[in-house]
Design a protein around this motif. Structure first.
Motif, PDB file in Angstrom:
ATOM      1  N   LEU A 329     -21.602   6.521  -1.338  1.00 44.62           N
ATOM      2  CA  LEU A 329     -23.010   6.761  -1.607  1.00 44.62           C
ATOM      3  C   LEU A 329     -23.680   7.597  -0.525  1.00 44.62           C
ATOM      4  CD1 LEU A 329     -23.968   3.117  -2.633  1.00 44.62           C
ATOM      5  CD2 LEU A 329     -23.942   5.080  -4.180  1.00 44.62           C
ATOM      6  N   SER A 333     -27.942   9.546  -3.849  1.00 43.31           N
ATOM      7  CA  SER A 333     -27.120   9.114  -4.981  1.00 43.31           C
ATOM      8  C   SER A 333     -27.276   7.618  -5.238  1.00 43.31           C
ATOM      9  CB  SER A 333     -25.645   9.463  -4.739  1.00 43.31           C
ATOM     10  OG  SER A 333     -25.104   8.732  -3.658  1.00 43.31           O
ATOM     11  N   MET A 438     -28.430  15.755  -3.491  1.00 44.74           N
ATOM     12  CA  MET A 438     -28.025  14.893  -4.593  1.00 44.74           C
ATOM     13  C   MET A 438     -26.512  15.000  -4.751  1.00 44.74           C
ATOM     14  SD  MET A 438     -28.969  12.657  -6.702  1.00 44.74           S
ATOM     15  CE  MET A 438     -30.747  12.829  -6.745  1.00 44.74           C
ATOM     16  N   THR A 439     -25.799  14.455  -3.777  1.00 42.96           N
ATOM     17  CA  THR A 439     -24.343  14.493  -3.803  1.00 42.96           C
ATOM     18  C   THR A 439     -23.854  13.238  -4.493  1.00 42.96           C
ATOM     19  OG1 THR A 439     -24.318  15.690  -1.718  1.00 42.96           O
ATOM     20  CG2 THR A 439     -22.258  14.647  -2.407  1.00 42.96           C
ATOM     21  N   ILE A 440     -23.274  13.378  -5.668  1.00 44.14           N
ATOM     22  CA  ILE A 440     -22.855  12.225  -6.439  1.00 44.14           C
ATOM     23  C   ILE A 440     -21.358  12.342  -6.702  1.00 44.14           C
ATOM     24  CG2 ILE A 440     -23.203  10.882  -8.539  1.00 44.14           C
ATOM     25  CD1 ILE A 440     -25.945  12.123  -8.778  1.00 44.14           C
TER      26      ILE A 440
END
Length: 446
Positions: A329, A333, A438-440
């Motif tokens: 996470l 995210s 927004m690194t998911i």
């Protein structure tokens, strides 16, 4: 000579270990709904959790009596970890809010009257054993319309609370407000809380603790006694074991499962030899994670405003990223996954597997929010994703559903009263883009 130092303790010794309380008890009891949201925890030494014997002397203690005694100890320790004071005081209003909506002042006085007539026996540190220890000395006082309860503890209780080389935490929200009604459940809970404290929840490890007892051993632990001294299993099962599922529903540290000679139910016409109790550990609350959101806030907001019912403090996101490392996470995210999981529950549109079986999905998630608050529910959601495998975190569901979930959030905030400046600022902020990458991380399966 200091009469308050037991003769078997040397006068020069290493500093005593006194673990901190968790959560502000006074804040938790300011209003009825606060207890479940603040969820205060109070440490207890091993001797006061397991191996305690209650000599009721003909007094029929109730579960509320035992819970009230735990509150008084917790309140005293929170303000005086050295337990050096000779007396303590708690507002009657806090006792009433702790016991629940049906409690009245006369109920508290009756409970206190019973506690004054009861003695305890337990083992102390360094092999000491104490018996005939009064639970406490009590009185009530009033100034105008404000009533308080004054109380004192016998020295052995103060000595034990002063030093805790081995200890566990009592969750006040799990035993108060009628959550744990049976006195036998109260005694069993403290015993199990000590065992649960001996191992930390781990993402990689086995979070299961297996315990086994004969019916007679378990009856001794919970204080189940009969005039003849035997343990009729039918009555023991009815009054003790059958209450566990309901009475332990509010415990957050662990789940409890009971078996009978390896079976889920006792077999008819067969004498039960061993009662198995399995504890499934859960991670401690986000309050125990040493992580703040100060650095992130220097660069802008973390998360976004929401309806008070679903609002989560932004510090939860970096704490979730730190505690549940296997989920990969980031603060952004984590917020996105939570918002999508919340929308799944509100829309009743399942995404992926286990929608109806997990404790923090769908209707169960909404029930958890109402019972314990959004922050506790969000933490439980991430813990479950880490424990059982991620279904929402790191999936394409987040990318697909986030726009819908965020529009619903904006709509919820927009529905707030517009008459206050705070509401207008919240509505304006609700539509702003969320800062942060927004690194998911995700697997390719939908």
């Amino acid at each position: 000579m200091n009469d308050h130092i037991p003769p078997e303790l040397p006068r020069t010794r290493k500093p005593l270990f006194q673990p901190l309380s968790r959560g502000d008890i006074s804040k938790a009891l300011e209003r009825p709904t606060n207890l479940q949201r603040v969820a205060p925890e109070s440490p207890r030494p091993a001797e006061m959790l397991t191996g305690v014997t209650i000599d009721a002397g003909g007094v029929d203690l109730t579960g509320s009596d035992i819970a009230l005694h735990e509150l008084l100890i917790a309140k005293a320790y929170e303000t005086d970890r050295s337990m050096a004071q000779t007396s303590y005081e708690i507002p009657m209003s806090e006792c009433l809010r702790f016991l629940g909506p049906d409690a009245r002042s006369e109920h508290v006085r009756t409970s206190l009257s019973r506690l004054k007539r009861v003695e305890l026996s337990f083992g102390g540190e360094n092999g000491r054993a104490f018996s005939g220890v009064p639970m406490l000395t009590l009185w009530t006082s009033s100034v105008r319309d404000t009533m308080s309860v004054g109380y004192q503890f016998a020295d052995p209780i103060r000595w034990l609370m002063r030093s805790m080389p081995a200890y566990g935490y009592v969750e006040l929200a799990a035993i108060g407000q009628g959550e744990m009604r049976s006195k036998y459940s109260q005694m069993l809970y403290k015993h199990l809380a000590f065992h649960a404290a001996q191992r930390r929840w781990s993402e990689e490890g086995d979070n299961r603790i297996e315990l086994s007892y004969t019916p007679s051993e378990l009856a001794t632990i919970v204080g189940f006694v009969t005039p003849t001294g035997d343990v009729p299993f039918g009555k023991f099962n009815e009054r003790v074991l059958s209450r566990i599922a309901e009475d332990f529903a509010g415990v957050r540290k662990f789940d409890v499962y009971v078996s009978f000679d390896g079976e889920l139910k006792p077999r008819r016409s067969v004498t039960v030899q061993r009662i198995g109790i399995t504890l499934m550990l859960r991670p401690d609350s986000h309050h125990t994670v040493r992580q703040t959101d100060f650095a992130l806030k220097k660069h802008g907001r973390v998360g976004a405003p929401d309806d008070p019912r679903y609002r989560v403090n932004s510090v939860v996101w970096p704490r979730a990223a730190r505690r549940f490392g296997s989920l990969g996470l980031t603060h952004a995210s984590a917020w996105a996954a939570w918002l999508v999981a919340l929308q799944e529950a509100l829309d009743e549109l399942p995404m992926g597997d286990d929608y109806d079986t997990r404790r923090f999905r769908g209707k169960a998630l909404l029930a958890g929010i109402d019972a314990h608050g959004a922050e506790a529910a969000a933490w439980g959601f991430f813990a479950e994703e880490a424990d059982l495998g991620p279904v929402i975190v790191g999936s394409l569901h987040v990318l697909k559903r986030l726009p819908v979930a965020d529009r619903a959030r904006v709509s919820r905030v927009g529905g707030a009263k517009k008459s206050t400046p705070q509401a207008k600022r919240a509505k304006k902020a609700a539509g702003k883009p969320i800062l942060g990458a927004m690194t998911i991380p995700f697997d390719p399966s939908p």
